[in-house]
Scaffold this active site. Sequence first.
Site, PDB file in Angstrom:
ATOM      1  CB  CYS A   2      -0.910   0.025   1.220  1.00  0.00           C
ATOM      2  SG  CYS A   2      -1.967  -1.436   1.369  1.00  0.00           S
ATOM      3  NE  ARG A  27       5.272   2.315  -1.991  1.00  0.00           N
ATOM      4  CZ  ARG A  27       5.926   1.687  -1.017  1.00  0.00           C
ATOM      5  NH1 ARG A  27       5.281   0.853  -0.244  1.00  0.00           N
ATOM      6  NH2 ARG A  27       7.198   1.892  -0.820  1.00  0.00           N
ATOM      7  CD1 TRP A  74      -0.601  -3.704  -3.549  1.00  0.00           C
ATOM      8  CD2 TRP A  74      -2.045  -4.786  -4.865  1.00  0.00           C
ATOM      9  NE1 TRP A  74      -0.060  -3.765  -4.804  1.00  0.00           N
ATOM     10  CE2 TRP A  74      -0.931  -4.425  -5.629  1.00  0.00           C
ATOM     11  CE3 TRP A  74      -3.100  -5.468  -5.479  1.00  0.00           C
ATOM     12  CZ2 TRP A  74      -0.816  -4.732  -6.975  1.00  0.00           C
ATOM     13  CZ3 TRP A  74      -2.991  -5.772  -6.824  1.00  0.00           C
ATOM     14  CH2 TRP A  74      -1.866  -5.411  -7.553  1.00  0.00           C
ATOM     15  CG  ASN A  98       2.320  -0.367   3.567  1.00  0.00           C
ATOM     16  OD1 ASN A  98       1.746  -1.389   3.237  1.00  0.00           O
ATOM     17  ND2 ASN A  98       3.495  -0.013   3.088  1.00  0.00           N
ATOM     18  N   GLY A  99       1.022  -2.475   6.133  1.00  0.00           N
ATOM     19  CA  GLY A  99       1.645  -3.521   6.933  1.00  0.00           C
ATOM     20  C   GLY A  99       0.630  -4.523   7.441  1.00  0.00           C
ATOM     21  CD  GLU A 479      18.594 -17.460  -2.542  1.00  0.00           C
ATOM     22  OE1 GLU A 479      18.452 -16.234  -2.648  1.00  0.00           O
ATOM     23  OE2 GLU A 479      18.691 -18.226  -3.535  1.00  0.00           O
ATOM     24  CE  LYS A 483      19.684 -13.600  -3.365  1.00  0.00           C
ATOM     25  NZ  LYS A 483      19.663 -14.600  -4.443  1.00  0.00           N
ATOM     26  CD  GLU A 486      22.313 -14.327  -7.502  1.00  0.00           C
ATOM     27  OE1 GLU A 486      21.527 -14.443  -8.449  1.00  0.00           O
ATOM     28  OE2 GLU A 486      21.943 -14.048  -6.345  1.00  0.00           O
ATOM     29  CG  HIS A 502      28.561 -39.237   2.023  1.00  0.00           C
ATOM     30  ND1 HIS A 502      28.706 -40.607   2.046  1.00  0.00           N
ATOM     31  CD2 HIS A 502      27.657 -38.937   2.996  1.00  0.00           C
ATOM     32  CE1 HIS A 502      27.911 -41.121   2.970  1.00  0.00           C
ATOM     33  NE2 HIS A 502      27.265 -40.123   3.564  1.00  0.00           N
ATOM     34  CE  LYS A 602      14.790  -8.701  -9.955  1.00  0.00           C
ATOM     35  NZ  LYS A 602      15.374  -9.184  -8.699  1.00  0.00           N
TER      36      LYS A 602
END
Length: 607
Positions: A2, A27, A74, A98-99, A479, A483, A486, A502, A602
């Site tokens: 929002c 938003r 939203w 907002n939240g 992940e 990161k 990247e 192993h 992206k």
Amino acid sequence: MCGIIGIIGSSEVAPIIVEGLKRLEYRGYDSAGIATINDHSIERRRAKGKLSNLSTLLKEKPLPGKTGIGHTRWATHGAPTETNAHPHATNRVAVVHNGIIENFQELRTELTASGRVLTSDTDTEVIVHIIDMYLTRGLSPQDATASALKRLEGAFALGIIFNSDESLMIGARRGSPLALGIGDNEMFLGSDAMALAPLTDLIIYLEDGDWAVLSNKNYVIYGQEAEKVQREVRQTEFTQAAVEKGGYKHFMLKEIWEQPQVIGDTLNALINPHTRAVNIPDLGFDLKSLTKLTLIACGTSYYACLVAKYWLEQVARIPVEVDIASEFRYRQGIMAEGGAALFVSQSGETIDTLAALRYARSYNQKILSIVNVPESAIARESDAVLQTYAGPEIGVASTKAFTTQLTVLACLTLALAHVRGEINNDERGRLVGALTEVPARIVEILNHNKYLSEIAASIAVARDVLYLGRGVSYPIALEGALKLKEISYIHAEGYAAGEMKHGPIALIDEEVPVVVVCPSDPLIDKTISNVQEVMARGGKVIFFSDATGTARLGSGAKHKLVLPFVDPFVSPILYAIPVQLLAYHVACLKGTDIDQPRNLAKSVTVE
């Protein structure tokens, strides 16, 4: 997500607020509204749908006043109706929000028991009534707000006005961003500097836990302990890139810090706070009859799918296969009759994922997608779409898109498990409760930012880094390694901790940092055993766990980061945050181009 804007002005503010909302419309555009103070009375105009509907209403019914707040929404808690549109108000106070308010249901029950009538389905309305309750007890607007903020749990940004003083506005933030703007006998609030850029070039970014009392000529900012604090006044440059960064050094850092907000927005879109049920859209087929679910994605989204495989098989008890989109159709996999394929993509335009979708379609699979762009090609070619509410993600290395994907996958898991009879209402409610705590727990993790920047110095000099995890933490290890690769260009690999013996344990020496993702879950003792093997060989262990886990490990780790205790079901979402911040700070020390790392784009739209 929002958008919020507030103005204490020297002229009529409604038209100016509308222009600010236009800059925030990305938003949300399910509804919009404005409230002003006029002759000690709160007046509102709200409209369902796009902002143009509100503009039309204001032409028919102008809204006078030199102090006002506006909101573009939203639909989350409650349908996109005028009743649920912000601002919410009583005769004394109006609020835009907002939240997500985690303890919304408890506060609502308390308020209705006291005789108050709440007319919307939103969590925001409880904020209005809590403040109003303190006002009726004789507290000043500032003291009433301070008392109300202590009652709220969750992540939020607020703009508040009062009928008793048209030269007063209060803003507050916890987890969600909020900026102050300084003008000539005017003051402003905004979700970001984009909304305020044409109004002023002097911006203050509130820090987490801050709340500010504004008049048209000055402001006072209070910290988490209600102490007066000073925050830097920044002079913004009128370029889109500078404004969108919102005072952060990099888009990636901004997007990491937006995660409490966007995860809350995503949860609000999928969870009914009254019943703690998960509301997913009609998928067009009977979930009970589903024989198999195939999850397909690329890169970070693929790791989100790996987490979901654990969730879906353990909680929903449905067979799951996970595949990399670029490999899937070339191995000519056989897709089961009565199965469905789920495609996960931030942009919804990833060419490998789109090609895999079309392959699955040729096998008569039901097609589901999780995307951040509902107008995208993948969304258009799906039978059903589950949207993430991450908002624009500019940094190439995905952060908030990843955690909102996990959030949607967790909600999908609970919906599937419930409809298939694998969990009852109580267990679903318990796990939904764990999910609603996530934004606030992330705020706690973000408070460790300084320590993570210190840990980064141990990694920035390394040539190789290993990440370890078990169960749902294994994909988070993958992940974390991605990161680091990247954005810092340091070689890093993620491994299942039990696989160290192993082969990978041969890499361990005193020069190799080993980052361990280890929440308190049923596998914690086995993970700690693997960590002891690493430390016995001189490995430089960086241990992420809660207080229980760090106590069990004992001594020997180079660094231990104590994270909040959470239900193991939601731990992957929480533990994604420190691995993101760690990679960010390492890249800062290395001096790389964090937002646009070399050789990456992206959205990958070529095969």
